[in-house]
Design an enzyme around this catalytic site. Structure first.
Site, PDB file in Angstrom:
ATOM      1  N   HIS A   6      12.801  -2.691   1.818  1.00  0.00           N
ATOM      2  CA  HIS A   6      12.230  -1.395   2.211  1.00  0.00           C
ATOM      3  C   HIS A   6      13.112  -0.296   1.660  1.00  0.00           C
ATOM      4  CE1 HIS A   6       9.445  -3.441   4.750  1.00  0.00           C
ATOM      5  NE2 HIS A   6      10.446  -4.169   5.193  1.00  0.00           N
ATOM      6  N   TYR A  48      11.245   8.750   0.931  1.00  0.00           N
ATOM      7  CA  TYR A  48      11.173   7.687  -0.076  1.00  0.00           C
ATOM      8  C   TYR A  48      11.835   8.040  -1.408  1.00  0.00           C
ATOM      9  CZ  TYR A  48       7.914   5.695   3.263  1.00  0.00           C
ATOM     10  OH  TYR A  48       7.352   5.178   4.408  1.00  0.00           O
ATOM     11  N   PRO A  71       0.787  -1.230   0.000  1.00  0.00           N
ATOM     12  CA  PRO A  71       0.000   0.000   0.000  1.00  0.00           C
ATOM     13  C   PRO A  71       0.823   1.287   0.000  1.00  0.00           C
ATOM     14  CG  PRO A  71      -0.098  -1.069   2.147  1.00  0.00           C
ATOM     15  CD  PRO A  71       0.540  -2.047   1.198  1.00  0.00           C
ATOM     16  N   ASN A  72       0.311   2.232  -0.745  1.00  0.00           N
ATOM     17  CA  ASN A  72       0.842   3.597  -0.857  1.00  0.00           C
ATOM     18  C   ASN A  72       2.106   3.708  -1.696  1.00  0.00           C
ATOM     19  OD1 ASN A  72      -1.196   4.888   0.844  1.00  0.00           O
ATOM     20  ND2 ASN A  72      -0.258   3.705   2.499  1.00  0.00           N
ATOM     21  N   ARG A  78       4.970  11.003  -2.565  1.00  0.00           N
ATOM     22  CA  ARG A  78       4.801  10.629  -1.168  1.00  0.00           C
ATOM     23  C   ARG A  78       6.096  10.859  -0.392  1.00  0.00           C
ATOM     24  NH1 ARG A  78       4.673   4.458   1.115  1.00  0.00           N
ATOM     25  NH2 ARG A  78       4.160   5.022   3.257  1.00  0.00           N
ATOM     26  N   ALA A 134       3.350  -0.855   4.638  1.00  0.00           N
ATOM     27  CA  ALA A 134       2.821  -0.869   6.005  1.00  0.00           C
ATOM     28  C   ALA A 134       2.366  -2.262   6.446  1.00  0.00           C
ATOM     29  CB  ALA A 134       1.672   0.124   6.130  1.00  0.00           C
ATOM     30  N   ARG A 172      13.497   4.711  12.046  1.00  0.00           N
ATOM     31  CA  ARG A 172      12.202   5.408  12.047  1.00  0.00           C
ATOM     32  C   ARG A 172      11.383   4.989  13.272  1.00  0.00           C
ATOM     33  NH1 ARG A 172       9.494   4.850   6.411  1.00  0.00           N
ATOM     34  NH2 ARG A 172       8.265   6.564   7.303  1.00  0.00           N
ATOM     35  N   ASN A 203       8.169  -5.573  -1.214  1.00  0.00           N
ATOM     36  CA  ASN A 203       8.096  -4.428  -0.309  1.00  0.00           C
ATOM     37  C   ASN A 203       6.638  -4.378   0.130  1.00  0.00           C
ATOM     38  OD1 ASN A 203       7.988  -2.071   1.078  1.00  0.00           O
ATOM     39  ND2 ASN A 203       9.034  -0.822  -0.462  1.00  0.00           N
ATOM     40  N   GLU A 252      12.882  -9.510   1.275  1.00  0.00           N
ATOM     41  CA  GLU A 252      12.075  -8.386   1.766  1.00  0.00           C
ATOM     42  C   GLU A 252      12.845  -7.089   1.507  1.00  0.00           C
ATOM     43  OE1 GLU A 252      11.225  -8.776   5.960  1.00  0.00           O
ATOM     44  OE2 GLU A 252      10.574  -6.680   6.133  1.00  0.00           O
TER      45      GLU A 252
HETATM   46  C1  DQA Z   1       8.424   1.020   3.532  1.00  0.00           C
HETATM   47  C2  DQA Z   1       8.572   1.213   5.034  1.00  0.00           C
HETATM   48  C3  DQA Z   1       7.245   0.983   5.743  1.00  0.00           C
HETATM   49  O1  DQA Z   1       7.407   1.178   7.156  1.00  0.00           O
HETATM   50  C4  DQA Z   1       6.204   1.945   5.234  1.00  0.00           C
HETATM   51  O2  DQA Z   1       4.952   1.690   5.844  1.00  0.00           O
HETATM   52  C5  DQA Z   1       6.087   1.966   3.771  1.00  0.00           C
HETATM   53  C6  DQA Z   1       7.293   1.846   2.962  1.00  0.00           C
HETATM   54  C7  DQA Z   1       9.705   1.392   2.780  1.00  0.00           C
HETATM   55  O3  DQA Z   1       9.825   1.017   1.609  1.00  0.00           O
HETATM   56  O4  DQA Z   1      10.578   2.082   3.326  1.00  0.00           O
HETATM   57  O5  DQA Z   1       5.014   2.176   3.220  1.00  0.00           O
HETATM   58  O6  DQA Z   1       8.174  -0.362   3.281  1.00  0.00           O
END
Ligand code: DQA
Length: 149
Positions: free
Chosen positions: A101, A24, A11-12, A19, A78, A108, A75, A99
């Protein structure tokens, strides 16, 4: 044998570019997909690059990867920090998993320090921005090649 990697985005991540660029970066998800396609070509892999804001859709895509894909780079955004459903799906898929990020989640909020999916990942890459996706493809290639020997 399949040489396709499922690159899954949660998501997002469709909002990358606008964003919180200070966290990011300014690249869009389409930019990351293009870079992954170039990298996959160099590694003689194909990619199936997807994004969803819906947990159940991600679960279904992971299930469908079983027996069809060569590995998963994910990725989970959240959902990393909340989803037992994604953990269960990744646990049944029997594929190498990396995995990713973009941000360094350990620098964070403390709720980002726990990942439900890390226990079933072969490796975790965080804090290196979009380069992490390319490193994940490198890592998957190595794992796939070594298990084929
Ligand atoms: C994320 C880190 C997560 O904590 C966050 O909720 C994201 C992006 C990252 O790519 O840094 O949406 O996965």
């Amino acid at each position: 044998m399949s040489s396709t990697i499922l690159v899954l985005n949660g998501p997002n991540l469709n909002m990358l570019g606008v964003r919180q660029p200070e966290i990011y970066g300014s690249e869009t998800l389409a930019d990351i997909e293009s870079a992954c396609r170039v990298k996959a070509g160099e590694l003689d892999l194909a990619i199936d690059f997807r994004q969803s804001n819906h947990e159940g859709e991600l679960v279904s895509w992971i299930q469908e990867a079983r027996g069809k894909m060569a590995g998963i780079a994910i990725n989970a955004a959240a959902y990393t920090h909340t989803s037992v459903a994604l953990l269960d799906a990744l646990s049944l898929v029997e594929l190498p998993i990396i995995e990713i990020h973009l941000s360094n989640v350990y620098a964070r909020d403390s709720f980002r320090h726990h990942s439900y999916i890390s226990p079933v990942a072969n490796g975790v890459i965080c804090g290196l921005g979009s380069h992490g996706y390319l490193l994940a493809l490198d890592a998957l290639k190595r794992i796939i090649d070594s298990s084929a020997e």
